[in-house]
Scaffold this motif. Structure first.
Motif, PDB file in Angstrom:
ATOM      1  N   VAL A   2      41.702  49.336  41.246  1.00  0.00           N
ATOM      2  CA  VAL A   2      41.889  48.776  39.911  1.00  0.00           C
ATOM      3  C   VAL A   2      43.367  48.872  39.540  1.00  0.00           C
ATOM      4  O   VAL A   2      43.985  49.935  39.677  1.00  0.00           O
ATOM      5  CB  VAL A   2      41.047  49.542  38.871  1.00  0.00           C
ATOM      6  CG1 VAL A   2      41.331  49.020  37.456  1.00  0.00           C
ATOM      7  CG2 VAL A   2      39.560  49.423  39.204  1.00  0.00           C
ATOM      8  N   VAL A  54      41.650  43.535  39.991  1.00  0.00           N
ATOM      9  CA  VAL A  54      41.421  44.089  41.323  1.00  0.00           C
ATOM     10  C   VAL A  54      42.640  43.790  42.185  1.00  0.00           C
ATOM     11  O   VAL A  54      43.039  42.629  42.333  1.00  0.00           O
ATOM     12  CB  VAL A  54      40.157  43.496  41.981  1.00  0.00           C
ATOM     13  CG1 VAL A  54      39.959  44.110  43.377  1.00  0.00           C
ATOM     14  CG2 VAL A  54      38.941  43.744  41.116  1.00  0.00           C
ATOM     15  N   LEU A 112      38.819  42.745  34.775  1.00  0.00           N
ATOM     16  CA  LEU A 112      37.850  43.826  34.613  1.00  0.00           C
ATOM     17  C   LEU A 112      37.827  44.327  33.169  1.00  0.00           C
ATOM     18  O   LEU A 112      38.687  43.983  32.356  1.00  0.00           O
ATOM     19  CB  LEU A 112      38.201  44.979  35.554  1.00  0.00           C
ATOM     20  CG  LEU A 112      38.337  44.631  37.039  1.00  0.00           C
ATOM     21  CD1 LEU A 112      38.823  45.842  37.818  1.00  0.00           C
ATOM     22  CD2 LEU A 112      37.006  44.120  37.607  1.00  0.00           C
ATOM     23  N   SER A 132      38.258  50.197  32.648  1.00  0.00           N
ATOM     24  CA  SER A 132      38.274  50.453  34.099  1.00  0.00           C
ATOM     25  C   SER A 132      39.444  51.368  34.445  1.00  0.00           C
ATOM     26  O   SER A 132      40.578  51.174  33.959  1.00  0.00           O
ATOM     27  CB  SER A 132      38.419  49.139  34.861  1.00  0.00           C
ATOM     28  OG  SER A 132      37.318  48.290  34.609  1.00  0.00           O
ATOM     29  N   ARG A 160      43.214  44.502  33.260  1.00  0.00           N
ATOM     30  CA  ARG A 160      42.757  45.320  34.377  1.00  0.00           C
ATOM     31  C   ARG A 160      42.257  44.343  35.432  1.00  0.00           C
ATOM     32  O   ARG A 160      41.458  43.455  35.146  1.00  0.00           O
ATOM     33  CB  ARG A 160      41.624  46.256  33.957  1.00  0.00           C
ATOM     34  CG  ARG A 160      42.013  47.315  32.927  1.00  0.00           C
ATOM     35  CD  ARG A 160      42.917  48.381  33.523  1.00  0.00           C
ATOM     36  NE  ARG A 160      42.944  49.607  32.746  1.00  0.00           N
ATOM     37  CZ  ARG A 160      43.710  49.842  31.703  1.00  0.00           C
ATOM     38  NH1 ARG A 160      44.544  48.905  31.285  1.00  0.00           N
ATOM     39  NH2 ARG A 160      43.677  50.998  31.071  1.00  0.00           N
ATOM     40  N   PHE A 162      37.909  50.092  44.173  1.00  0.00           N
ATOM     41  CA  PHE A 162      37.004  49.012  43.825  1.00  0.00           C
ATOM     42  C   PHE A 162      36.221  48.662  45.067  1.00  0.00           C
ATOM     43  O   PHE A 162      36.796  48.317  46.105  1.00  0.00           O
ATOM     44  CB  PHE A 162      37.763  47.779  43.315  1.00  0.00           C
ATOM     45  CG  PHE A 162      36.855  46.663  42.867  1.00  0.00           C
ATOM     46  CD1 PHE A 162      36.393  46.607  41.565  1.00  0.00           C
ATOM     47  CD2 PHE A 162      36.476  45.661  43.763  1.00  0.00           C
ATOM     48  CE1 PHE A 162      35.547  45.577  41.143  1.00  0.00           C
ATOM     49  CE2 PHE A 162      35.632  44.634  43.361  1.00  0.00           C
ATOM     50  CZ  PHE A 162      35.169  44.602  42.045  1.00  0.00           C
ATOM     51  N   GLU A 163      34.914  48.777  44.999  1.00  0.00           N
ATOM     52  CA  GLU A 163      34.064  48.509  46.157  1.00  0.00           C
ATOM     53  C   GLU A 163      33.825  47.025  46.311  1.00  0.00           C
ATOM     54  O   GLU A 163      33.292  46.374  45.423  1.00  0.00           O
ATOM     55  CB  GLU A 163      32.729  49.243  46.034  1.00  0.00           C
ATOM     56  CG  GLU A 163      32.846  50.756  45.980  1.00  0.00           C
ATOM     57  CD  GLU A 163      33.444  51.349  47.243  1.00  0.00           C
ATOM     58  OE1 GLU A 163      33.231  50.745  48.329  1.00  0.00           O
ATOM     59  OE2 GLU A 163      34.113  52.391  47.170  1.00  0.00           O
TER      60      GLU A 163
END
Length: 202
Positions: A98, A142, A190, A194, A140, A200-201
């Motif tokens: 993140v 990825v 996001l 976060s 926010r 982050f999966e």
């Protein structure tokens, strides 16, 4: 390190890439089920193929295999069982994290590109060149850091886009292969709560 496995189409072979740089001239070194792929000029092992891989480790994935401490341990055991030697220097830190977009400025050489300063929980923010039309300060997002392997198989490298250095990628839901992702241009934004720097999966 990039590890991939697809028994249906490739067979029971684990493919391991150790270097992001391609081999100029390949030299092959065989050790039973293990085949080292070396750069002939330097002798550097840049990858290897492990045949009969299911005899050495259990793999449920088809495609990119997540790099974990358990996988590294199993690979070391497989190398030893084939009477070979290889030093593993693997960065296990999360590659998808993140990020918090701190600054956005216009690219001097491209109208549709932006230069972003992104906090990923490290001492210094990352400079990332982004072409998404919806990127903005305060988001926010990825971040795929250098060394990340996208679901498409693309490896994220440090690069220069139109003369400006970029150290990662801001990702869209589509690029992350998230189910039912909107098929539109734009990074995934996001929730504001976060945690910056958290994994982050994908």
């Amino acid at each position: 390190m990039i590890v991939s496995y697809n028994k249906e189409f490739v067979g029971d072979v684990l493919l391991v890439q150790l270097s992001s740089e391609p081999i100029v001239k390949t030299e092959i070194e065989k050790h039973n089920d293990l085949v080292f792929l070396k750069e002939k000029a330097t002798g550097e092992v840049k990858g290897f193929n492990l045949f009969n891989a299911s005899n050495y480790l259990k793999i449920e994935e088809a495609g990119n295999v997540p790099i974990t401490e358990e996988l590294i341990s199993e690979l070391k055991d497989a190398v030893n069982k084939n009477n070979a030697h290889l030093y593993f220097d693997v960065d296990l830190s999360p590659k998808f994290v993140v990020g918090h977009v701190k600054e956005v400025s216009e690219h001097p050489n491209a109208d549709k590109l932006h230069i972003c300063k992104v906090d990923v929980g490290e001492e210094e923010p990352l400079q990332i060149v982004c072409g998404a039309p919806n990127v903005a300060e305060g988001q926010r997002v990825v971040v795929a850091k250098v060394g990340a392997v996208m679901p498409s198989g693309m490896l994220i490298k440090a690069s220069a886009l139109r003369g400006v250095d970029s150290y990662g990628m801001l990702c869209s839901a589509r690029e992350l292969a998230i189910p039912n992702a909107p098929q539109v241009k734009g990074i995934m934004v996001l929730d504001e709560d976060s945690k910056v720097g958290a994994a982050f999966e994908v």
